[in-house]
Enzyme design. Structure first.
Site, PDB file in Angstrom:
ATOM      1  N   GLN A 185       0.809  -1.216   0.000  1.00  0.00           N
ATOM      2  CA  GLN A 185       0.000   0.000   0.000  1.00  0.00           C
ATOM      3  C   GLN A 185       0.845   1.270   0.000  1.00  0.00           C
ATOM      4  O   GLN A 185       0.321   2.362  -0.106  1.00  0.00           O
ATOM      5  CB  GLN A 185      -0.915   0.000   1.230  1.00  0.00           C
ATOM      6  CG  GLN A 185      -1.903  -1.141   1.270  1.00  0.00           C
ATOM      7  CD  GLN A 185      -2.605  -1.260   2.624  1.00  0.00           C
ATOM      8  OE1 GLN A 185      -2.335  -0.502   3.554  1.00  0.00           O
ATOM      9  NE2 GLN A 185      -3.508  -2.234   2.729  1.00  0.00           N
ATOM     10  N   HIS A 226      -0.810  -0.157   5.856  1.00  0.00           N
ATOM     11  CA  HIS A 226      -1.247   0.824   6.851  1.00  0.00           C
ATOM     12  C   HIS A 226      -0.237   1.944   7.080  1.00  0.00           C
ATOM     13  O   HIS A 226       0.236   2.168   8.186  1.00  0.00           O
ATOM     14  CB  HIS A 226      -1.568   0.121   8.179  1.00  0.00           C
ATOM     15  CG  HIS A 226      -2.667  -0.882   8.077  1.00  0.00           C
ATOM     16  ND1 HIS A 226      -3.154  -1.571   9.173  1.00  0.00           N
ATOM     17  CD2 HIS A 226      -3.373  -1.347   7.010  1.00  0.00           C
ATOM     18  CE1 HIS A 226      -4.114  -2.402   8.786  1.00  0.00           C
ATOM     19  NE2 HIS A 226      -4.253  -2.275   7.465  1.00  0.00           N
ATOM     20  N   GLU A 276     -14.163   4.280  11.076  1.00  0.00           N
ATOM     21  CA  GLU A 276     -14.540   5.328  12.009  1.00  0.00           C
ATOM     22  C   GLU A 276     -14.391   6.731  11.440  1.00  0.00           C
ATOM     23  O   GLU A 276     -13.530   6.990  10.595  1.00  0.00           O
ATOM     24  CB  GLU A 276     -13.677   5.236  13.275  1.00  0.00           C
ATOM     25  CG  GLU A 276     -13.880   3.958  14.061  1.00  0.00           C
ATOM     26  CD  GLU A 276     -13.027   3.887  15.315  1.00  0.00           C
ATOM     27  OE1 GLU A 276     -13.208   2.938  16.089  1.00  0.00           O
ATOM     28  OE2 GLU A 276     -12.186   4.801  15.535  1.00  0.00           O
ATOM     29  N   TYR A 312     -10.737 -10.111  10.503  1.00  0.00           N
ATOM     30  CA  TYR A 312     -11.238 -10.686   9.257  1.00  0.00           C
ATOM     31  C   TYR A 312     -11.625 -12.152   9.435  1.00  0.00           C
ATOM     32  O   TYR A 312     -12.466 -12.672   8.706  1.00  0.00           O
ATOM     33  CB  TYR A 312     -10.191 -10.534   8.151  1.00  0.00           C
ATOM     34  CG  TYR A 312      -9.914  -9.087   7.810  1.00  0.00           C
ATOM     35  CD1 TYR A 312     -10.912  -8.276   7.271  1.00  0.00           C
ATOM     36  CD2 TYR A 312      -8.665  -8.527   8.044  1.00  0.00           C
ATOM     37  CE1 TYR A 312     -10.664  -6.951   6.975  1.00  0.00           C
ATOM     38  CE2 TYR A 312      -8.413  -7.201   7.741  1.00  0.00           C
ATOM     39  CZ  TYR A 312      -9.408  -6.412   7.217  1.00  0.00           C
ATOM     40  OH  TYR A 312      -9.169  -5.090   6.929  1.00  0.00           O
TER      41      TYR A 312
END
Length: 377
Positions: A94, A158, A250, A271
């Site tokens: 990512q 992340h 959130e 998950y």
């Protein structure tokens, strides 16, 4: 600025002598029905390769980042150039070239700020590099990495990586937990935090943990999983959106020194279906203002602070990577009240109010930057 309809922009690749025409997006123009009436969505540039962020320059041009490391300078209706000497990035999972900030003093400083993954020995981490856009808009110069998280870690997950300029000129940077849940509660690391630094990378003297032994002094708040949306409202309050696991994405109102609970509390599950932490609340840990279940994978965040689109003033808009829409949130308590969706909203990575009062967004699925305005505006 007039709405741009079907066209193909030429791309001048300054790193080579070739001039190319990018592929057409899956949709270059469409009409979407919304609570504020019919909206005309028009492609401003197409053929983007995993775009991540964009920002508006005062002269009307737009800076776009692509995760593989390219920085593009878009002149709507005229063309796109690929800037020479982009920041050095580590493209891993990512990670890569991520957010871009055009600071309020850009007209004087010509300085842009980028967040990106940076190689740190055998590890990597989120970093902030500033660079100066030269006067003819062809290259970035005077690169300086002003901050990088410590220590780095392995894995390509992340990175967080939104950057927001506060009213006082300091910078807020979001950092994810790097795929290691418990590190978001370890303040000796930068992981899972909202950080606050100056434009030189220094630590502001009024940061909450600046005099606390064993805590990284850049930390402003902590206990975050992977915040990929961040924006200031009209009162100067910082908000972030962050990815939960399976459920529990959130919206958080960021407070100085606050612990937002990950992974001790969450409204989602792993998950695998296993429960997370201690439940949904614990003393001393902040509650989200609202959350999504199932997860919609929020990325990009803006407030519509005023403009020609009636009924949206003050509302929050967040992109959805998973369900291909733009979420509109309003009210007290804050909640999602509308999903703005069309063929153009495939994997919305970034969304911002433009200086023209239109709503602009990046679609990873279409490889395009779009502009949305009221039909007939």
């Amino acid at each position: 600025m007039t709405a741009l309809r079907r066209f193909t922009l030429s791309v001048s690749l300054l790193m080579s002598s070739a001039a190319l025409a990018p592929a057409m997006a899956q949709v270059t123009s469409e009409t979407i029905q919304t609570s504020a009436g019919q909206m005309q969505v028009s492609a401003v540039v197409t053929g983007l390769d995993e775009p991540w962020a964009f920002g508006f320059l005062p002269e009307g041009k737009i800076v776009v980042t692509e995760r593989d490391g390219r920085v593009l300078l878009v002149t709507p209706g005229a063309g796109v150039v690929t800037l020479r000497t982009p920041p050095e990035v580590d493209v891993d999972g990512q990670g890569g070239l991520l957010d871009v900030l055009v600071p309020r003093d850009f007209a004087q400083s010509r300085t842009l700020f980028f967040t990106h993954a940076k190689r740190q020995g055998r590890a990597s981490g989120t970093a902030v590099t500033k660079a100066v856009l030269n006067s003819d808009g062809t290259a970035l110069t005077d690169h300086e990495t002003i901050f990088e998280i410590a220590p780095g870690s392995s894995g390509g997950r992340h990175f967080g990586s939104r950057i927001v300029e506060a009213r006082d000129g300091t910078l807020f940077i979001t950092v994810g937990d790097r795929g290691s849940d418990d590190t978001a509660q370890d303040r000796s690391l930068h992981n899972g935090s909202v950080l606050r630094i100056t434009k030189t990378g220094a630590v502001p003297s009024d940061n909450p943990f600046v005099n606390t032994a064993g805590v990284q002094p850049e930390i402003w708040s902590y206990g975050h999983r992977n915040p990929q949306g961040a924006a200031m409202d009209s009162n100067g309050q910082l908000w972030v959106t962050e990815h939960g696991a399976r459920g529990g994405d959130e919206v958080n109102r960021i407070q100085k020194g606050a612990n937002f609970g990950w992974p001790v509390i969450s409204y989602g599950t792993h998950y695998s279906g296993r429960s997370i932490g201690e439940g949904t609340s614990m003393p001393g840990m902040e509650q989200p203002v609202t959350y999504w279940d199932p997860s919609m994978a929020p990325s990009g965040l803006t407030f519509y602070k005023g403009g020609p689109i009636r009924g949206w003033s003050g509302d929050m808009f967040a992109g959805s990577l998973k369900f291909d829409y733009i979420s509109r949130l309003e009210g007290a308590p804050l909640q999602e009240v509308e999903q703005i969706q069309g063929d153009s909203t495939q994997r919305v990575r970034d969304v911002r109010e433009g200086p023209d009062g239109a709503l602009w967004f990046l679609s990873v699925g279409n490889g395009a930057l779009y502009r949305m305005e009221g039909l007939g505006s």
